[in-house]
Scaffold this motif. Structure first.
Motif, mmCIF file in Angstrom:
data_model
loop_
_atom_site.group_PDB
_atom_site.id
_atom_site.type_symbol
_atom_site.label_atom_id
_atom_site.label_comp_id
_atom_site.label_asym_id
_atom_site.label_seq_id
_atom_site.Cartn_x
_atom_site.Cartn_y
_atom_site.Cartn_z
ATOM 1 N N THR A 198 0.828 -1.209 0.000
ATOM 2 C CA THR A 198 0.000 0.000 0.000
ATOM 3 C C THR A 198 0.861 1.257 0.000
ATOM 4 O O THR A 198 0.524 2.252 -0.655
ATOM 5 N N PHE A 250 -4.885 5.230 5.517
ATOM 6 C CA PHE A 250 -5.454 4.150 4.702
ATOM 7 C C PHE A 250 -4.427 3.039 4.496
ATOM 8 O O PHE A 250 -4.746 1.846 4.595
ATOM 9 N N VAL A 270 -6.173 -0.209 6.593
ATOM 10 C CA VAL A 270 -6.886 -1.208 5.783
ATOM 11 C C VAL A 270 -6.195 -2.565 5.818
ATOM 12 O O VAL A 270 -6.834 -3.596 6.077
#
Length: 303
Positions: free
Chosen positions: A111, A145, A149
Protein backbone atom coordinates in the motif's frame (compact mmCIF):
# COMPACT_ATOMS: atom_id res chain seq x y z
CA UNK A 1 0.35 -27.86 26.45
CA UNK A 2 1.33 -26.18 29.73
CA UNK A 3 -0.99 -27.79 32.30
CA UNK A 4 -0.58 -25.06 34.90
CA UNK A 5 -1.25 -22.04 32.63
CA UNK A 6 -3.42 -23.85 30.06
CA UNK A 7 -1.38 -22.29 27.24
CA UNK A 8 -0.55 -24.22 24.09
CA UNK A 9 3.11 -24.05 23.04
CA UNK A 10 4.36 -24.69 19.53
CA UNK A 11 7.76 -25.90 18.40
CA UNK A 12 9.42 -24.07 15.53
CA UNK A 13 10.87 -27.15 13.83
CA UNK A 14 12.63 -25.20 11.11
CA UNK A 15 15.60 -24.74 13.46
CA UNK A 16 16.41 -28.46 13.54
CA UNK A 17 18.93 -28.22 10.71
CA UNK A 18 20.47 -25.00 12.00
CA UNK A 19 21.81 -26.19 15.36
CA UNK A 20 25.24 -27.24 14.03
CA UNK A 21 26.15 -23.73 12.90
CA UNK A 22 23.87 -21.79 15.24
CA UNK A 23 26.58 -19.35 16.35
CA UNK A 24 27.46 -18.48 12.75
CA UNK A 25 23.79 -17.97 11.90
CA UNK A 26 23.34 -15.91 15.07
CA UNK A 27 26.28 -13.65 14.19
CA UNK A 28 25.05 -13.09 10.63
CA UNK A 29 21.49 -12.41 11.82
CA UNK A 30 22.67 -9.99 14.52
CA UNK A 31 24.84 -8.12 12.00
CA UNK A 32 21.91 -7.85 9.58
CA UNK A 33 19.63 -6.57 12.34
CA UNK A 34 22.14 -3.91 13.40
CA UNK A 35 22.66 -2.79 9.79
CA UNK A 36 18.90 -2.58 9.22
CA UNK A 37 18.32 -0.53 12.37
CA UNK A 38 21.24 1.83 11.68
CA UNK A 39 20.66 2.40 7.95
CA UNK A 40 16.92 3.04 8.25
CA UNK A 41 17.33 5.21 11.34
CA UNK A 42 19.96 7.42 9.67
CA UNK A 43 17.74 8.17 6.66
CA UNK A 44 14.72 8.75 8.93
CA UNK A 45 16.78 11.12 11.08
CA UNK A 46 17.94 13.10 8.05
CA UNK A 47 14.38 13.45 6.76
CA UNK A 48 13.12 14.47 10.22
CA UNK A 49 15.69 17.17 11.02
CA UNK A 50 15.75 18.94 7.62
CA UNK A 51 12.65 20.98 6.94
CA UNK A 52 13.44 21.05 3.22
CA UNK A 53 12.68 17.31 3.19
CA UNK A 54 9.28 17.73 4.82
CA UNK A 55 7.53 17.09 1.50
CA UNK A 56 5.01 14.40 0.54
CA UNK A 57 7.58 12.38 -1.42
CA UNK A 58 9.96 12.17 1.54
CA UNK A 59 7.10 11.60 3.98
CA UNK A 60 6.19 8.46 2.02
CA UNK A 61 9.85 7.42 2.01
CA UNK A 62 9.95 7.83 5.79
CA UNK A 63 6.76 5.77 6.17
CA UNK A 64 8.27 2.99 4.03
CA UNK A 65 11.44 2.92 6.14
CA UNK A 66 9.42 2.92 9.38
CA UNK A 67 7.47 -0.06 8.07
CA UNK A 68 10.77 -1.84 7.39
CA UNK A 69 11.84 -1.23 10.99
CA UNK A 70 8.46 -2.49 12.18
CA UNK A 71 8.79 -5.72 10.21
CA UNK A 72 12.38 -6.28 11.34
CA UNK A 73 11.59 -5.74 15.03
CA UNK A 74 8.73 -8.21 14.70
CA UNK A 75 11.05 -11.02 13.57
CA UNK A 76 14.71 -10.51 14.49
CA UNK A 77 14.65 -10.40 18.34
CA UNK A 78 12.73 -13.69 18.63
CA UNK A 79 14.85 -15.25 15.88
CA UNK A 80 18.09 -14.26 17.64
CA UNK A 81 16.89 -15.78 20.92
CA UNK A 82 15.84 -19.00 19.18
CA UNK A 83 19.19 -19.37 17.43
CA UNK A 84 20.92 -19.55 20.82
CA UNK A 85 18.26 -21.67 22.54
CA UNK A 86 18.30 -25.44 22.90
CA UNK A 87 14.56 -25.60 22.13
CA UNK A 88 12.62 -23.16 19.98
CA UNK A 89 9.12 -22.82 21.39
CA UNK A 90 6.48 -20.12 21.25
CA UNK A 91 3.02 -19.88 22.76
CA UNK A 92 0.10 -20.07 20.37
CA UNK A 93 -1.10 -16.49 21.16
CA UNK A 94 2.43 -15.15 20.62
CA UNK A 95 2.69 -17.12 17.37
CA UNK A 96 -0.61 -15.66 16.14
CA UNK A 97 0.57 -12.17 17.10
CA UNK A 98 3.86 -12.58 15.24
CA UNK A 99 2.13 -13.90 12.11
CA UNK A 100 -0.36 -11.01 12.27
CA UNK A 101 2.43 -8.40 12.53
CA UNK A 102 4.47 -10.01 9.73
CA UNK A 103 1.48 -10.06 7.36
CA UNK A 104 0.62 -6.47 8.25
CA UNK A 105 4.20 -5.43 7.42
CA UNK A 106 4.07 -7.13 4.01
CA UNK A 107 0.59 -5.78 3.15
CA UNK A 108 1.51 -2.25 4.26
CA UNK A 109 4.62 -2.37 2.07
CA UNK A 110 2.44 -2.76 -1.03
CA UNK A 111 0.00 0.00 0.00
CA UNK A 112 2.87 2.38 0.74
CA UNK A 113 4.51 1.62 -2.60
CA UNK A 114 1.17 2.39 -4.29
CA UNK A 115 0.94 5.67 -2.39
CA UNK A 116 4.43 6.58 -3.57
CA UNK A 117 3.49 5.68 -7.16
CA UNK A 118 0.46 7.98 -6.87
CA UNK A 119 2.71 10.80 -5.65
CA UNK A 120 5.11 10.34 -8.59
CA UNK A 121 2.24 10.02 -11.08
CA UNK A 122 0.62 13.30 -10.00
CA UNK A 123 4.00 15.07 -9.78
CA UNK A 124 5.04 14.11 -13.33
CA UNK A 125 1.76 13.69 -15.21
CA UNK A 126 -0.31 16.42 -13.50
CA UNK A 127 2.22 18.89 -12.09
CA UNK A 128 -0.23 21.82 -12.06
CA UNK A 129 -2.61 19.84 -9.85
CA UNK A 130 0.05 18.43 -7.55
CA UNK A 131 -0.35 20.90 -4.69
CA UNK A 132 -4.14 20.58 -4.75
CA UNK A 133 -4.17 16.76 -4.91
CA UNK A 134 -1.20 15.95 -2.66
CA UNK A 135 -1.78 18.23 0.29
CA UNK A 136 -0.56 17.55 3.85
CA UNK A 137 -4.08 16.48 4.81
CA UNK A 138 -4.25 14.18 1.80
CA UNK A 139 -0.90 12.62 2.75
CA UNK A 140 -2.19 11.92 6.27
CA UNK A 141 -5.34 10.27 4.90
CA UNK A 142 -3.33 8.16 2.43
CA UNK A 143 -0.96 7.00 5.17
CA UNK A 144 -3.87 6.19 7.49
CA UNK A 145 -5.45 4.15 4.70
CA UNK A 146 -2.12 2.45 3.92
CA UNK A 147 -1.75 1.19 7.49
CA UNK A 148 -5.34 0.73 8.70
CA UNK A 149 -6.89 -1.21 5.78
CA UNK A 150 -4.21 -3.96 5.69
CA UNK A 151 -4.36 -4.22 9.49
CA UNK A 152 -8.11 -4.81 9.40
CA UNK A 153 -7.92 -7.35 6.55
CA UNK A 154 -5.12 -9.34 8.17
CA UNK A 155 -6.75 -9.10 11.60
CA UNK A 156 -9.95 -10.78 10.38
CA UNK A 157 -7.93 -13.67 8.96
CA UNK A 158 -6.05 -14.18 12.23
CA UNK A 159 -9.32 -14.06 14.22
CA UNK A 160 -10.79 -16.73 11.94
CA UNK A 161 -7.77 -18.97 12.60
CA UNK A 162 -8.32 -18.80 16.37
CA UNK A 163 -11.50 -20.85 15.97
CA UNK A 164 -9.54 -23.86 14.67
CA UNK A 165 -8.18 -26.53 16.99
CA UNK A 166 -4.56 -27.54 16.57
CA UNK A 167 -3.68 -31.13 15.56
CA UNK A 168 0.04 -30.55 15.08
CA UNK A 169 2.31 -28.70 17.44
CA UNK A 170 5.44 -28.54 15.29
CA UNK A 171 5.71 -25.89 12.59
CA UNK A 172 8.50 -26.51 10.09
CA UNK A 173 9.34 -22.82 10.07
CA UNK A 174 11.67 -20.54 11.98
CA UNK A 175 9.04 -17.81 12.27
CA UNK A 176 5.28 -18.01 12.68
CA UNK A 177 2.83 -17.44 9.86
CA UNK A 178 -0.93 -17.84 9.74
CA UNK A 179 -0.82 -20.21 6.75
CA UNK A 180 1.26 -22.73 8.73
CA UNK A 181 -1.07 -22.38 11.73
CA UNK A 182 -4.09 -23.14 9.57
CA UNK A 183 -2.29 -26.15 8.04
CA UNK A 184 -1.56 -27.46 11.53
CA UNK A 185 -5.21 -27.19 12.57
CA UNK A 186 -7.94 -29.82 12.63
CA UNK A 187 -11.32 -29.70 10.95
CA UNK A 188 -12.54 -27.79 7.93
CA UNK A 189 -10.33 -24.83 7.06
CA UNK A 190 -12.05 -23.97 3.76
CA UNK A 191 -13.25 -20.57 4.99
CA UNK A 192 -9.79 -19.70 6.31
CA UNK A 193 -8.07 -20.75 3.08
CA UNK A 194 -10.59 -18.89 0.90
CA UNK A 195 -10.32 -15.72 2.98
CA UNK A 196 -6.52 -15.95 3.10
CA UNK A 197 -6.34 -16.36 -0.68
CA UNK A 198 -8.69 -13.43 -1.29
CA UNK A 199 -6.72 -11.18 1.08
CA UNK A 200 -3.45 -12.18 -0.59
CA UNK A 201 -4.84 -11.37 -4.04
CA UNK A 202 -6.39 -8.07 -2.90
CA UNK A 203 -3.16 -7.09 -1.12
CA UNK A 204 -1.03 -7.56 -4.24
CA UNK A 205 -2.96 -7.45 -7.54
CA UNK A 206 -4.71 -4.02 -7.28
CA UNK A 207 -1.46 -2.36 -6.21
CA UNK A 208 0.45 -4.13 -8.94
CA UNK A 209 -2.04 -2.94 -11.59
CA UNK A 210 -2.04 0.63 -10.26
CA UNK A 211 1.75 0.92 -10.12
CA UNK A 212 2.16 -0.54 -13.62
CA UNK A 213 -0.49 1.88 -14.94
CA UNK A 214 1.22 4.82 -13.21
CA UNK A 215 4.60 4.03 -14.72
CA UNK A 216 3.12 3.50 -18.16
CA UNK A 217 1.63 7.00 -17.98
CA UNK A 218 4.92 8.39 -16.64
CA UNK A 219 6.81 6.69 -19.49
CA UNK A 220 4.48 8.25 -22.10
CA UNK A 221 5.04 11.71 -20.60
CA UNK A 222 8.81 11.23 -20.43
CA UNK A 223 9.09 10.09 -24.05
CA UNK A 224 7.47 13.31 -25.22
CA UNK A 225 9.49 15.59 -22.92
CA UNK A 226 12.98 17.03 -22.89
CA UNK A 227 16.11 15.18 -21.85
CA UNK A 228 16.43 17.19 -18.62
CA UNK A 229 12.83 16.35 -17.70
CA UNK A 230 13.47 12.64 -18.33
CA UNK A 231 16.61 12.77 -16.20
CA UNK A 232 14.76 14.39 -13.31
CA UNK A 233 11.86 11.90 -13.55
CA UNK A 234 14.31 9.00 -13.65
CA UNK A 235 16.12 10.22 -10.52
CA UNK A 236 12.90 10.31 -8.49
CA UNK A 237 11.19 7.22 -9.98
CA UNK A 238 14.06 4.75 -10.32
CA UNK A 239 14.51 4.01 -6.57
CA UNK A 240 10.79 3.42 -6.14
CA UNK A 241 10.51 1.22 -9.23
CA UNK A 242 13.52 -0.92 -8.26
CA UNK A 243 12.24 -1.32 -4.70
CA UNK A 244 8.77 -2.27 -5.96
CA UNK A 245 10.12 -4.93 -8.34
CA UNK A 246 12.49 -6.22 -5.68
CA UNK A 247 9.76 -6.64 -3.04
CA UNK A 248 7.23 -8.12 -5.48
CA UNK A 249 9.65 -10.79 -6.72
CA UNK A 250 10.66 -11.73 -3.17
CA UNK A 251 7.04 -12.02 -2.00
CA UNK A 252 6.14 -14.15 -5.03
CA UNK A 253 9.02 -16.53 -4.26
CA UNK A 254 7.88 -16.80 -0.64
CA UNK A 255 4.25 -17.49 -1.61
CA UNK A 256 5.25 -20.15 -4.14
CA UNK A 257 7.78 -21.99 -1.97
CA UNK A 258 5.47 -21.99 1.08
CA UNK A 259 2.44 -23.38 -0.76
CA UNK A 260 3.79 -25.59 -3.54
CA UNK A 261 5.63 -28.80 -2.52
CA UNK A 262 8.99 -29.17 -4.19
CA UNK A 263 12.42 -30.70 -3.74
CA UNK A 264 13.96 -27.44 -2.57
CA UNK A 265 16.44 -28.10 0.29
CA UNK A 266 15.20 -27.11 3.74
CA UNK A 267 17.92 -24.50 4.32
CA UNK A 268 17.07 -22.80 1.00
CA UNK A 269 13.40 -22.67 1.99
CA UNK A 270 14.34 -21.03 5.28
CA UNK A 271 16.50 -18.41 3.57
CA UNK A 272 13.75 -17.61 1.04
CA UNK A 273 11.20 -17.32 3.86
CA UNK A 274 13.30 -14.52 5.41
CA UNK A 275 14.30 -12.58 2.30
CA UNK A 276 11.41 -10.12 2.59
CA UNK A 277 12.70 -8.99 6.01
CA UNK A 278 16.35 -9.00 4.93
CA UNK A 279 16.67 -7.48 1.46
CA UNK A 280 14.00 -4.69 1.47
CA UNK A 281 14.91 -3.30 4.93
CA UNK A 282 18.59 -3.20 3.89
CA UNK A 283 18.08 -2.25 0.26
CA UNK A 284 15.50 0.54 0.67
CA UNK A 285 17.59 2.98 2.76
CA UNK A 286 20.58 2.38 0.48
CA UNK A 287 18.51 3.16 -2.62
CA UNK A 288 17.00 6.32 -1.18
CA UNK A 289 20.17 7.34 0.65
CA UNK A 290 22.37 7.02 -2.45
CA UNK A 291 20.05 7.69 -5.38
CA UNK A 292 18.03 10.66 -4.08
CA UNK A 293 20.39 13.61 -4.18
CA UNK A 294 18.67 15.71 -1.50
CA UNK A 295 18.96 12.85 0.99
CA UNK A 296 22.43 11.67 -0.01
CA UNK A 297 23.93 15.16 0.29
CA UNK A 298 22.61 15.52 3.84
CA UNK A 299 23.84 12.07 4.83
CA UNK A 300 27.33 12.97 3.59
CA UNK A 301 27.16 16.23 5.53
CA UNK A 302 26.00 14.35 8.64
CA UNK A 303 29.17 12.23 8.66
Amino acid sequence: MDVHSNITYLILGGHLQLSKYRYIYFSITLLLFILIICSNTIVLYVIYVHESLHKPMYTFVAALLMNALFGSITIYPKLLVDLLSATQTISRPACRLQSFLIYVYAACEFTLLSAMAFDRYVSICRPLQYHSLVRPQSVKLILAFAFCVPTCKIGIGVILSTKLELCKFVLMRIICDNYSLVKASCGDSTVNNAYGLSVMVLSIVPHLIFIVFSYMRILVICLSSSRDFRRGALNTCLPHLVIFLNFTIIIMFEIIQARIPSGIPHIVRLIVSLLYVVIPPLFNPLMYGLKMQEISQRIVALF
